[in-house]
Design an enzyme around this catalytic site. Sequence first.
Site, PDB file in Angstrom:
ATOM      1  N   GLY A  93       0.789  -1.014   0.139  1.00 28.25           N
ATOM      2  CA  GLY A  93       0.020   0.018  -0.004  1.00 28.25           C
ATOM      3  C   GLY A  93       1.015   1.251  -0.007  1.00 28.25           C
ATOM      4  O   GLY A  93       1.729   1.211   0.672  1.00 28.25           O
ATOM      5  N   ALA A  94       0.425   2.345  -0.796  1.00 27.24           N
ATOM      6  CA  ALA A  94       1.180   3.652  -0.962  1.00 27.24           C
ATOM      7  C   ALA A  94       1.159   4.261   0.455  1.00 27.24           C
ATOM      8  O   ALA A  94       2.108   4.851   0.844  1.00 27.24           O
ATOM      9  CB  ALA A  94       0.519   4.347  -1.768  1.00 27.24           C
ATOM     10  N   ASP A  95       0.268   4.041   1.401  1.00 26.07           N
ATOM     11  CA  ASP A  95       0.361   4.547   2.648  1.00 26.07           C
ATOM     12  C   ASP A  95       1.488   3.932   3.383  1.00 26.07           C
ATOM     13  O   ASP A  95       1.984   4.573   4.396  1.00 26.07           O
ATOM     14  CB  ASP A  95      -1.303   4.394   3.346  1.00 26.07           C
TER      15      ASP A  95
ATOM     16  N   ASP B 228      -0.269   0.706  12.127  1.00 28.59           N
ATOM     17  CA  ASP B 228      -1.460   2.000  11.610  1.00 28.59           C
ATOM     18  C   ASP B 228      -2.782   1.348  11.829  1.00 28.59           C
ATOM     19  O   ASP B 228      -3.253   0.273  11.212  1.00 28.59           O
ATOM     20  CB  ASP B 228      -1.059   1.787  10.226  1.00 28.59           C
TER      21      ASP B 228
END
Length: 256
Positions: A107-109, A129
Amino acid sequence: MLLAVDVGNTDTVFGLYQTGTWNHIWRMRSLVHENVSHYESKLRLHFLEAGLSFGDVKTVVLCSVVPDMTPIIQKMLRSLFGDEIIMVGPDIYPELDIAIDHPHEIGADLIANAVAVMSRYKQNCVVVDFGTALTFTTVSKDGKILGVAILPGLVTAVKALFANTAQLPEVPLKLPASAIGKNTTEAIQAGILLGYEGLVKSLILRIRTELGGDCIAVATGGLSSIIETLKDEFVEIDRKLTLDGLRIIGERVKSF
């Protein structure tokens, strides 16, 4: 001024950064059925209420984990700020080595989170997260994403229980006083929140063990402060960690 945009499964977060601080942070529901004008009108209203001009934004960084929303938000941002939108992917930050089997699956996050902690700390770190999904991203002291653990987030777990059981209600995420629930609400809170407390501690301990004991933990995400009894597990709880990673990426790209 820098605009960081984090498109998540529940919310899309817009952060405006200037002179060393996040001056404004706005949240919108991530609704895949809405069109460009829906998000554009909301962002225009936020800028208007804050007395801001789109022309003051010099850098725009976007990360998204919702493929159906990515082109919608991209189009909206380009219509307001021009075509030079920095899109976060596995190759965006050369100093970060994504040492997993399929880097394009991450995931980009999580990339943004890893960039933030590798810039802030120079030691092994696991980023926990607390979002729609609960993720554990392990980053080595030499700037490698070693791997990730993923499971349903707190709200996701509660909603799944509510949706798939006829007699169980949806309950607020409030830490109960006891693991022995005296009513249905307390029973669910005990099971989910205290259960996740043990889960988080166990996974952090296991990750630390696999790294020889040398690993700090940092928490982020909208629900990172819900389980108060976990706070001593982390050197820091920073809900803006993902935005900070996006900022660092944007500044790095703009400097080249």
